[in-house]
Write a protein that holds these residues in place. Structure first.
Motif, PDB file in Angstrom:
ATOM      1  N   ILE A  28       1.001  -1.302   0.108  1.00  0.00           N
ATOM      2  CA  ILE A  28       0.071  -0.137   0.044  1.00  0.00           C
ATOM      3  C   ILE A  28       0.837   1.326  -0.018  1.00  0.00           C
ATOM      4  O   ILE A  28       1.770   1.333   1.028  1.00  0.00           O
ATOM      5  CB  ILE A  28      -0.906   0.048   1.224  1.00  0.00           C
ATOM      6  N   GLU A  29       0.617   2.173  -0.888  1.00  0.00           N
ATOM      7  CA  GLU A  29       1.319   3.444  -1.014  1.00  0.00           C
ATOM      8  C   GLU A  29       1.013   4.268   0.114  1.00  0.00           C
ATOM      9  O   GLU A  29      -0.325   4.543   0.148  1.00  0.00           O
ATOM     10  CB  GLU A  29       1.080   4.103  -2.324  1.00  0.00           C
ATOM     11  N   ILE A  30       1.623   4.847   1.036  1.00  0.00           N
ATOM     12  CA  ILE A  30       1.294   5.678   1.935  1.00  0.00           C
ATOM     13  C   ILE A  30       1.355   7.161   1.484  1.00  0.00           C
ATOM     14  O   ILE A  30       0.595   8.121   1.588  1.00  0.00           O
ATOM     15  CB  ILE A  30       2.177   5.530   3.367  1.00  0.00           C
ATOM     16  N   THR A  48      11.127   5.022  11.879  1.00  0.00           N
ATOM     17  CA  THR A  48      11.880   4.022  12.912  1.00  0.00           C
ATOM     18  C   THR A  48      11.207   4.127  14.302  1.00  0.00           C
ATOM     19  O   THR A  48      10.970   3.314  14.958  1.00  0.00           O
ATOM     20  CB  THR A  48      13.565   4.479  13.123  1.00  0.00           C
ATOM     21  N   LYS A  49      10.625   5.468  14.603  1.00  0.00           N
ATOM     22  CA  LYS A  49       9.809   5.669  15.768  1.00  0.00           C
ATOM     23  C   LYS A  49       8.573   5.336  15.625  1.00  0.00           C
ATOM     24  O   LYS A  49       7.864   5.393  16.531  1.00  0.00           O
ATOM     25  CB  LYS A  49      10.194   7.117  16.387  1.00  0.00           C
ATOM     26  N   LYS A  50       7.981   4.840  14.321  1.00  0.00           N
ATOM     27  CA  LYS A  50       6.895   4.467  13.923  1.00  0.00           C
ATOM     28  C   LYS A  50       5.863   5.410  14.184  1.00  0.00           C
ATOM     29  O   LYS A  50       4.573   5.271  14.476  1.00  0.00           O
ATOM     30  CB  LYS A  50       6.396   3.142  15.072  1.00  0.00           C
ATOM     31  N   ASN A  51       6.180   6.620  13.757  1.00  0.00           N
ATOM     32  CA  ASN A  51       5.520   7.953  13.553  1.00  0.00           C
ATOM     33  C   ASN A  51       4.805   8.055  12.123  1.00  0.00           C
ATOM     34  O   ASN A  51       4.827   9.187  11.685  1.00  0.00           O
ATOM     35  CB  ASN A  51       6.332   9.255  14.234  1.00  0.00           C
ATOM     36  N   ILE A  52       4.175   7.134  11.855  1.00  0.00           N
ATOM     37  CA  ILE A  52       3.665   7.332  10.410  1.00  0.00           C
ATOM     38  C   ILE A  52       2.694   8.249  10.174  1.00  0.00           C
ATOM     39  O   ILE A  52       2.979   9.010   8.823  1.00  0.00           O
ATOM     40  CB  ILE A  52       3.115   5.704   9.728  1.00  0.00           C
ATOM     41  N   ASP A  53       1.824   8.681  11.248  1.00  0.00           N
ATOM     42  CA  ASP A  53       1.133   9.714  10.784  1.00  0.00           C
ATOM     43  C   ASP A  53       1.829  11.175  10.841  1.00  0.00           C
ATOM     44  O   ASP A  53       1.159  12.055   9.908  1.00  0.00           O
ATOM     45  CB  ASP A  53       0.154   9.731  11.948  1.00  0.00           C
ATOM     46  N   ILE A  54       2.756  11.443  11.398  1.00  0.00           N
ATOM     47  CA  ILE A  54       3.657  12.465  11.182  1.00  0.00           C
ATOM     48  C   ILE A  54       4.161  12.471   9.858  1.00  0.00           C
ATOM     49  O   ILE A  54       4.315  13.576   9.167  1.00  0.00           O
ATOM     50  CB  ILE A  54       4.735  12.785  12.224  1.00  0.00           C
ATOM     51  N   VAL A  55       4.667  11.335   9.315  1.00  0.00           N
ATOM     52  CA  VAL A  55       5.260  11.144   7.786  1.00  0.00           C
ATOM     53  C   VAL A  55       3.989  11.796   6.927  1.00  0.00           C
ATOM     54  O   VAL A  55       4.495  12.552   5.896  1.00  0.00           O
ATOM     55  CB  VAL A  55       5.827   9.843   7.603  1.00  0.00           C
ATOM     56  N   LYS A  56       2.929  10.951   7.127  1.00  0.00           N
ATOM     57  CA  LYS A  56       1.915  11.403   6.041  1.00  0.00           C
ATOM     58  C   LYS A  56       1.676  12.826   6.346  1.00  0.00           C
ATOM     59  O   LYS A  56       1.059  13.557   5.001  1.00  0.00           O
ATOM     60  CB  LYS A  56       0.538  10.650   6.525  1.00  0.00           C
ATOM     61  N   VAL A  69      10.785  10.412  -3.390  1.00  0.00           N
ATOM     62  CA  VAL A  69      10.698   9.055  -2.219  1.00  0.00           C
ATOM     63  C   VAL A  69       9.219   8.370  -2.270  1.00  0.00           C
ATOM     64  O   VAL A  69       8.561   9.595  -1.983  1.00  0.00           O
ATOM     65  CB  VAL A  69      11.531   9.319  -0.927  1.00  0.00           C
ATOM     66  N   THR A  70       9.074   7.212  -2.236  1.00  0.00           N
ATOM     67  CA  THR A  70       7.653   6.855  -1.949  1.00  0.00           C
ATOM     68  C   THR A  70       7.821   6.103  -0.738  1.00  0.00           C
ATOM     69  O   THR A  70       8.478   5.112  -0.647  1.00  0.00           O
ATOM     70  CB  THR A  70       7.161   6.180  -3.141  1.00  0.00           C
ATOM     71  N   ILE A  71       6.848   6.066   0.140  1.00  0.00           N
ATOM     72  CA  ILE A  71       6.862   5.487   1.423  1.00  0.00           C
ATOM     73  C   ILE A  71       5.485   4.431   1.437  1.00  0.00           C
ATOM     74  O   ILE A  71       4.464   4.764   1.095  1.00  0.00           O
ATOM     75  CB  ILE A  71       6.641   6.225   2.598  1.00  0.00           C
ATOM     76  N   MET A  72       5.799   3.040   1.537  1.00  0.00           N
ATOM     77  CA  MET A  72       4.819   2.155   1.434  1.00  0.00           C
ATOM     78  C   MET A  72       4.747   1.134   2.476  1.00  0.00           C
ATOM     79  O   MET A  72       5.757   0.939   3.138  1.00  0.00           O
ATOM     80  CB  MET A  72       5.111   1.276   0.108  1.00  0.00           C
ATOM     81  N   ILE A  83       7.298  -0.894   6.936  1.00  0.00           N
ATOM     82  CA  ILE A  83       7.428   0.289   5.885  1.00  0.00           C
ATOM     83  C   ILE A  83       8.697   0.413   5.104  1.00  0.00           C
ATOM     84  O   ILE A  83       9.698  -0.188   5.575  1.00  0.00           O
ATOM     85  CB  ILE A  83       7.444   1.617   6.915  1.00  0.00           C
ATOM     86  N   VAL A  84       8.381   0.621   3.944  1.00  0.00           N
ATOM     87  CA  VAL A  84       9.543   0.480   2.810  1.00  0.00           C
ATOM     88  C   VAL A  84       9.644   1.792   2.236  1.00  0.00           C
ATOM     89  O   VAL A  84       8.493   2.421   1.906  1.00  0.00           O
ATOM     90  CB  VAL A  84       9.233  -0.304   1.811  1.00  0.00           C
ATOM     91  N   THR A  85      10.988   2.343   2.141  1.00  0.00           N
ATOM     92  CA  THR A  85      11.141   3.496   1.230  1.00  0.00           C
ATOM     93  C   THR A  85      11.472   3.328   0.095  1.00  0.00           C
ATOM     94  O   THR A  85      12.655   2.570  -0.202  1.00  0.00           O
ATOM     95  CB  THR A  85      12.184   4.725   2.170  1.00  0.00           C
ATOM     96  N   VAL A  86      11.205   3.914  -1.176  1.00  0.00           N
ATOM     97  CA  VAL A  86      11.486   3.656  -2.339  1.00  0.00           C
ATOM     98  C   VAL A  86      12.046   5.008  -3.260  1.00  0.00           C
ATOM     99  O   VAL A  86      11.499   6.018  -3.245  1.00  0.00           O
ATOM    100  CB  VAL A  86      10.440   3.051  -3.121  1.00  0.00           C
ATOM    101  N   TYR A  87      13.188   5.031  -3.902  1.00  0.00           N
ATOM    102  CA  TYR A  87      13.892   6.025  -4.668  1.00  0.00           C
ATOM    103  C   TYR A  87      13.287   5.870  -6.054  1.00  0.00           C
ATOM    104  O   TYR A  87      13.238   4.867  -6.789  1.00  0.00           O
ATOM    105  CB  TYR A  87      15.145   6.087  -4.364  1.00  0.00           C
ATOM    106  N   ASP A  88      12.840   7.036  -6.451  1.00  0.00           N
ATOM    107  CA  ASP A  88      12.616   6.874  -8.125  1.00  0.00           C
ATOM    108  C   ASP A  88      12.965   8.353  -8.730  1.00  0.00           C
ATOM    109  O   ASP A  88      12.948   9.344  -7.947  1.00  0.00           O
ATOM    110  CB  ASP A  88      11.012   6.622  -8.248  1.00  0.00           C
TER     111      ASP A  88
END
Length: 104
Positions: A28-30, A48-56, A69-72, A83-88
């Motif tokens: 799932i793309e975040i 790393t700190k599991k703060n995905i809502d802040i990343v969003k 960078v895509t966060i998935m 959580i995976v970070t992808v460079y494009d």
């Protein structure tokens, strides 16, 4: 057959055996945002700190480039979440590449 973005990401995850992922059952793309090396460390620290809502909710990096960078979120064969970070980039010869895999 044309490879999709997700196919490149899944293949890259499977090649990285650090977490013994043999199957990606869900992807799932975040968020996708401008890639800036100096800003990436902040994103990685939040993940790393599991703060995905802040990343969003992070503001876009103000400088526009052709790099992203895509966060998935992915789930492996055992139901473990990552959580995976992808460079494009906009470069036609460059395929998406996994930067980091973060166990959740």
């Amino acid at each position: 057959m044309t490879k999709t973005f997700d196919t490149y990401v899944i293949n890259s995850i499977l090649l990285n055996n650090e977490f013994h992922i043999t199957e990606v059952r869900e992807i799932i793309e975040i968020r996708t945002m401008i890639f800036e090396r100096a800003y990436y460390q902040k994103i990685a620290d939040l993940i790393t700190k599991k703060n995905i809502d802040i990343v969003k909710s992070l503001p876009e990096y103000p400088i526009r480039t052709s790099e992203y960078v895509t966060i998935m979120k992915v789930v492996d064969q055992d139901g473990k979440k990552y959580i995976v970070t992808v460079y494009d980039s906009d470069e036609i010869t460059q395929d998406p590449q996994v930067i980091d895999i973060f166990p959740q």
